[in-house]
Each structure stands twice: as structure tokens, then as C-alpha cells.
Motif scaffolding. Sequence first.
Motif, mmCIF file in Angstrom:
data_model
loop_
_atom_site.group_PDB
_atom_site.id
_atom_site.type_symbol
_atom_site.label_atom_id
_atom_site.label_comp_id
_atom_site.label_asym_id
_atom_site.label_seq_id
_atom_site.Cartn_x
_atom_site.Cartn_y
_atom_site.Cartn_z
ATOM 1 N N ARG A 1 -17.255 -1.822 25.512
ATOM 2 C CA ARG A 1 -16.188 -1.686 24.528
ATOM 3 C C ARG A 1 -14.848 -1.743 25.261
ATOM 4 O O ARG A 1 -14.721 -1.260 26.377
ATOM 5 C CB ARG A 1 -16.300 -0.353 23.776
ATOM 6 C CG ARG A 1 -17.617 -0.172 23.011
ATOM 7 C CD ARG A 1 -17.700 -1.081 21.812
ATOM 8 N NE ARG A 1 -18.895 -0.848 21.012
ATOM 9 C CZ ARG A 1 -20.045 -1.495 21.153
ATOM 10 N NH1 ARG A 1 -20.167 -2.427 22.103
ATOM 11 N NH2 ARG A 1 -21.080 -1.230 20.365
ATOM 12 N N SER B 1 -18.567 3.695 22.205
ATOM 13 C CA SER B 1 -17.746 3.707 21.003
ATOM 14 C C SER B 1 -17.073 5.062 20.794
ATOM 15 O O SER B 1 -15.899 5.141 20.425
ATOM 16 C CB SER B 1 -18.590 3.359 19.774
ATOM 17 O OG SER B 1 -19.021 2.019 19.803
ATOM 18 N N ASN C 1 -16.163 -0.687 15.995
ATOM 19 C CA ASN C 1 -16.887 -1.750 16.697
ATOM 20 C C ASN C 1 -18.382 -1.483 16.747
ATOM 21 O O ASN C 1 -18.985 -1.415 17.806
ATOM 22 C CB ASN C 1 -16.328 -1.905 18.117
ATOM 23 C CG ASN C 1 -16.778 -3.207 18.763
ATOM 24 O OD1 ASN C 1 -17.299 -4.104 18.091
ATOM 25 N ND2 ASN C 1 -16.583 -3.308 20.062
#
Length: 316
Positions: free
Chosen positions: A20, A49, A280
Amino acid sequence: MQFSVYQESQIGGRKVNQDRMGYSFTRDALLLVLADGMGGHLRGEVAASIFMQTMSTLFQQNAQPYVKKPERFLEEAFMQAHEEIHRYRATNNLPDTPRTTAVACLIQHNIATWAHCGDSRLYWMRRGQILGRTRDHSHIEHLIDKGLADPSERATHPDRNKLYNCIGASSLPRVDVARPAGLQSGDILMLCSDGLWSMLSDEDLVHRLTTQTIVRAIPEMISTATAIAGEKGDNATALAIMWQGSPDVEAPSAEGVDMATVISTMMLPDNLVSTTITANTEPENPSEVDAFNDDEIEKAIAEIRGAIEKSSQIIK
């Protein structure tokens, strides 16, 4: 502030992209963040995340329009993310805690301060030289420090992938915070996962980033790294900026930045925060993934935001 920025990630040979990346900024502060979920543990992508969301939420709370104590902010934000990951494990009754490596950089008033846990890296470059780089929390680096291995063994030693520090482990993470670094116009900062740096030498990285614009260098490096790694290669991710400094410095032409995002914050109101960091949660290959679902992560993200907003330990 004025800077150009470019980011890209490729899944490589994995079924899921657990990397990420993203950035947030106000008129006077810029936060760059990258997390690499650890595939050897359950739900590494969830840990990554959660780390990203925690950093973004705390930045939005504290950058008004800049963070008053950068080193303290980074250290406490990393620890808060660690706690949020453990809270997620407890809430979902998991047998183990998701884990991630991470690196983050806070830039304000032409000063960069960065922190990391694990082997996600930051490179600071100027005129073809590396002025600073994070030191991996790995067994091979420990052996090199003790004189038990040669630096040339970094890419070949059998223990090069063994880490002793991360976010989400049973013990508290060790957050390494670098000394503040004064930036000059033209400096390049790159955050990247080990799927990139482990396939390319530091010399190669520097050469590419200083002989090409970041929008050309980053995708070429990622493509090269994934090609070298082959069908079993790791996710490869990079987020890079070229610093242009104060707003009175003329922005480069569109040709000069090759369509990278050029951001000037001089006209922003002091209470505005912009961010590219989102939940995401979409997996790269949904048919191959059954470790978690979107509802679970959305619930976790909501819990994170609520817990942070209620926290009495907000950084001042």
C-alpha cells in the motif's frame, strides 16, 4: 511547498498485492507513506491498509497546517497503527495478528523526517548520490553491524529476508526515526518495498532516478524488478517525489516532468487536507483470494477512525 510526485505498484508473481502507498498534504506539510503487508502471516494486506489509514487519520488531525513535533508524531503514529492492528485481531478473533513493514516521511519547511519498521525503505538522493537511506531491520544487517557478514552479502545471504521488527508483532515495534534532513530543490525521495530494492542495486536505483524523470524511472525500475524476480517474485511498489521547495521556485514544464503530478500548495487554505490514501481493499485477483472480505476491512477502517478520534493521546 512545491513538488512533483509519482507512484506505481505491480503485483509481480503473487496472487495478492499486499503493498500500500499514498500521500497526504496540507499547505505546509507533506506525508508520504508506504506499507508492505507480510505474506508469511495472516492478512498482511489488512495490516498494511490499517497502517495507511492510521497514519492518514492522525496527519489530518495534527497538520494544522503543519505538525509541531515531527519525530514524536511519526513514532506515536507507528505505535498507534500497531495497536489498531492488534485491536483488529481481537475484534475478529484471529489466531494470529496481521503484520506489515512500513516507512513514512514527513516534510515541512524544507525539512524531511522519516521513520521505518522492517525492510520497507526510503532513499534520499541529490545530484547522483545517496545522502540517506533507511537501514533494514533484518538479520543480515545485524550480522553486518556485528562484523559477522560483509556488506556485499546483502543480496545473497540466506538470512537476507529474515526480519526482527515489524508493525503488528506480539512485541512492541522498534520505530527508527531519522534525524531531520534539509532538502534542496531537485532532491529526490523514494519510498519502496523490498520487491523493488531487492532486485536492483542501490547504484542502479540512483542512476535511473538521476538520469530520468521520476515518472519514467519508477515504472521502468518496477518492470525490471518484476522481470528479474520472475513468476515467484514479490509485489514491487515505489512512491517518489522530486522536491522543488518554496512556492516562488518556478514549476518545471510539463515536458520536464513527463506528466507526473506537480503540486503547489501555496494557495491552499490552512485547514485543507488532501490525501490519496484510501481503504484500498480491492484485491488484485479476487478469484484467488479468500483470506478476508471487503466488509471486514471497511468495518476495521471505521473502527480505526472512531478509536483515534476518541483517543485522549492525540499528538500536539
